[in-house]
Structures are given as C-alpha cells and as structure tokens.
Design an enzyme around this catalytic site. Structure first.
Site, short mmCIF file in Angstrom:
data_model
loop_
_atom_site.label_atom_id
_atom_site.label_comp_id
_atom_site.label_asym_id
_atom_site.label_seq_id
_atom_site.Cartn_x
_atom_site.Cartn_y
_atom_site.Cartn_z
N GLU A 1 -9.74 -10.94 -7.30
CA GLU A 1 -8.80 -9.81 -7.15
C GLU A 1 -7.65 -9.90 -8.15
O GLU A 1 -7.22 -8.87 -8.69
CB GLU A 1 -8.30 -9.77 -5.70
CG GLU A 1 -9.43 -9.41 -4.74
CD GLU A 1 -9.03 -9.42 -3.27
OE1 GLU A 1 -9.88 -9.11 -2.43
OE2 GLU A 1 -7.86 -9.74 -2.95
N THR B 1 -5.37 -7.00 10.79
CA THR B 1 -5.65 -5.74 10.07
C THR B 1 -5.15 -4.53 10.85
O THR B 1 -4.53 -3.62 10.30
CB THR B 1 -7.17 -5.59 9.84
OG1 THR B 1 -7.63 -6.73 9.11
CG2 THR B 1 -7.50 -4.32 9.06
N TYR C 1 -12.57 -2.15 -3.80
CA TYR C 1 -13.10 -2.20 -2.43
C TYR C 1 -14.62 -2.08 -2.37
O TYR C 1 -15.17 -1.72 -1.33
CB TYR C 1 -12.45 -1.10 -1.59
CG TYR C 1 -11.04 -1.44 -1.11
CD1 TYR C 1 -10.80 -2.55 -0.30
CD2 TYR C 1 -9.95 -0.64 -1.44
CE1 TYR C 1 -9.53 -2.86 0.15
CE2 TYR C 1 -8.67 -0.94 -0.99
CZ TYR C 1 -8.47 -2.05 -0.19
OH TYR C 1 -7.21 -2.36 0.26
N ARG D 1 2.56 -6.30 9.32
CA ARG D 1 1.83 -5.14 9.87
C ARG D 1 2.40 -4.71 11.22
O ARG D 1 2.50 -3.52 11.51
CB ARG D 1 0.34 -5.44 9.93
CG ARG D 1 -0.30 -5.36 8.53
CD ARG D 1 -1.64 -5.98 8.51
NE ARG D 1 -2.38 -5.72 7.26
CZ ARG D 1 -3.43 -6.43 6.89
NH1 ARG D 1 -3.88 -7.42 7.66
NH2 ARG D 1 -4.05 -6.15 5.76
N HIS E 1 -2.33 -5.42 1.70
CA HIS E 1 -3.62 -6.09 1.58
C HIS E 1 -3.35 -7.52 1.15
O HIS E 1 -2.41 -7.78 0.40
CB HIS E 1 -4.50 -5.42 0.50
CG HIS E 1 -5.66 -6.28 0.08
ND1 HIS E 1 -6.83 -6.31 0.79
CD2 HIS E 1 -5.80 -7.17 -0.94
CE1 HIS E 1 -7.65 -7.19 0.22
NE2 HIS E 1 -7.06 -7.71 -0.84
N PHE F 1 -15.63 3.90 6.77
CA PHE F 1 -14.26 4.26 6.39
C PHE F 1 -14.02 4.17 4.88
O PHE F 1 -12.88 4.39 4.43
CB PHE F 1 -13.24 3.39 7.14
CG PHE F 1 -13.40 1.90 6.94
CD1 PHE F 1 -12.88 1.27 5.82
CD2 PHE F 1 -14.06 1.13 7.90
CE1 PHE F 1 -13.03 -0.10 5.64
CE2 PHE F 1 -14.20 -0.25 7.72
CZ PHE F 1 -13.69 -0.86 6.60
N ASN G 1 -2.05 0.29 6.67
CA ASN G 1 -1.56 -0.96 7.26
C ASN G 1 -0.67 -1.76 6.31
O ASN G 1 -0.55 -2.97 6.43
CB ASN G 1 -2.72 -1.80 7.82
CG ASN G 1 -3.69 -2.26 6.76
OD1 ASN G 1 -3.58 -1.89 5.59
ND2 ASN G 1 -4.65 -3.08 7.15
N ARG H 1 -1.84 -14.39 4.86
CA ARG H 1 -2.53 -13.74 5.98
C ARG H 1 -1.73 -13.89 7.27
O ARG H 1 -1.70 -12.99 8.10
CB ARG H 1 -3.96 -14.30 6.12
CG ARG H 1 -4.83 -13.88 4.93
CD ARG H 1 -6.25 -14.37 5.05
NE ARG H 1 -7.01 -13.65 6.06
CZ ARG H 1 -7.51 -12.43 5.89
NH1 ARG H 1 -7.30 -11.78 4.76
NH2 ARG H 1 -8.21 -11.86 6.85
N LYS I 1 0.82 -1.22 0.00
CA LYS I 1 0.00 0.00 0.00
C LYS I 1 0.86 1.28 0.00
O LYS I 1 2.06 1.23 0.25
CB LYS I 1 -0.92 -0.03 1.22
CG LYS I 1 -1.96 -1.16 1.17
CD LYS I 1 -2.97 -1.05 2.30
CE LYS I 1 -3.98 -2.18 2.24
NZ LYS I 1 -5.04 -2.03 3.27
P1 CMP Z 1 -7.60 -4.41 3.57
O1 CMP Z 1 -7.17 -5.81 3.85
O2 CMP Z 1 -6.97 -3.76 2.39
O3 CMP Z 1 -9.18 -4.39 3.38
C1 CMP Z 1 -9.97 -3.28 3.71
C2 CMP Z 1 -9.18 -2.18 4.34
O4 CMP Z 1 -9.93 -1.21 5.00
C3 CMP Z 1 -8.27 -2.76 5.41
O5 CMP Z 1 -7.26 -3.52 4.84
C4 CMP Z 1 -7.85 -1.50 6.14
O6 CMP Z 1 -6.78 -0.85 5.50
C5 CMP Z 1 -9.10 -0.65 6.00
N1 CMP Z 1 -9.85 -0.63 7.24
C6 CMP Z 1 -10.43 -1.65 7.85
N2 CMP Z 1 -11.04 -1.24 8.98
C7 CMP Z 1 -10.84 0.09 9.05
C8 CMP Z 1 -11.22 1.09 9.96
N3 CMP Z 1 -11.96 0.80 11.04
N4 CMP Z 1 -10.84 2.34 9.72
C9 CMP Z 1 -10.11 2.63 8.62
N5 CMP Z 1 -9.72 1.72 7.70
C10 CMP Z 1 -10.08 0.46 7.93
#
Ligand code: CMP
Length: 139
Positions: A127, A92, A50, A103, A116, A58, A113, A86, A10
């Site tokens: 994807e 996450t 997404y 992470r 993905h 968010f 983070n 994972r 990212k």
């Molecule tokens: P990702 O695995 O890319 O899938 C969805 C993304 O949304 C996740 O990683 C985070 O980067 C983001 N995300 C998930 N929960 C939150 C949250 N509560 N606030 C902001 N971003 C979030």
C-alpha cells in the site's frame, strides 16, 4: 520493532475538517507521520487500491465513496506500527469500535469510517508503494 504502516484519512473526515484531529489521535498513539499528502483519488487508483475487495457487494459504493472528495494518504512509523494503528482506529464498523478510538469518535458508518489502515506488514509495504516513492518518506 519499529515498522511502518499505511493510513488514509477518508473523504468523510476531510469533508468535516478532521485531518488534524485524526492525525493528533495517530500521533498520541505513538505513531510518527513520515509522509503525508492530500490527494483526489482517481477511479482507477481507488479500484486498484481496493482490488482485493472487487467481488464484494460493497465494492462499487466503496470506490464511489473514496473518490467523493479528497483523502490524505500517510505513512506512519512506530513500534509495531500496523497493530498500533489498528488499535487506535478501532473496529471497521464504528458501532463495534471501542471508546477512545478514531472510528468510535468520528466515523459515520461502516463505509464512511474515517480511516483506513494496513492489516499486515506485507500489505503495508504494497500500500505504501502504491502511493509513495521511497524519496517521499522522511523519518
Ligand atoms: P477499509 O479498511 O478501508 O477497507 C475496506 C473498506 O470497505 C472498509 O474500510 C470499509 O470502509 C468498507 N466496508 C467494509 N465492509 C463494508 C460493508 N459491509 N459495507 C460497506 N462498506 C464496507
């Protein structure tokens, strides 16, 4: 079984020049990079990718973040690739991630983070197809 998963390095990680460091952690976890490209996602791509999150509070911020700089999209191959990826990514929210995960090591926040990874074989295929043509995958 040897399977494939989809990964994104990212913008928070590309900005800090961590493409190699993150990829090394993926490789050290037993994953092979069979496709990789650095791209600037368009808003349309980020919203489409997404789409499952579009009702989440968010969503808007997530899209802005994902287009705030370049990302590296990758296809990873290995034994049980979705779970393997994972496991090395960690939770996450970096505050919840285990020691030694990507992470925990690099993420700045739950949003920024660093990586993905697909959450199932079914979503991995969707994807991968979103960003790659079959002829770009070279095992
Ligand atoms: P990702 O695995 O890319 O899938 C969805 C993304 O949304 C996740 O990683 C985070 O980067 C983001 N995300 C998930 N929960 C939150 C949250 N509560 N606030 C902001 N971003 C979030």
């Amino acid at each position: 079984a040897v399977t494939r998963t989809f990964s994104i390095i990212k913008p928070d990680a590309t900005r800090r020049n961590l493409t190699g460091a993150v990829t090394k952690m993926l490789e050290d976890a037993g994953l092979r990079v069979v496709a990789s490209k650095r791209i600037q996602m368009t808003r349309e791509q980020a919203e489409g990718f997404y789409a499952v999150h579009k009702e989440r509070p968010f969503f808007g911020e997530l899209v802005e973040f994902m287009i705030s700089g370049p990302v590296v999209v990758q296809v990873l191959e290995g034994e049980d690739a979705v779970k393997r990826n994972r496991d090395v990514m960690g939770a996450t929210n970096p505050a919840d991630a285990d020691e030694g995960t990507i992470r925990k090591t690099y993420a700045e926040s739950i949003e920024a983070n660093s990586v993905h990874g697909s959450d199932s074989d079914e979503n991995a295929k969707i994807e991968i197809d979103f960003f790659f043509n079959e002829d770009e995958l070279v095992g």
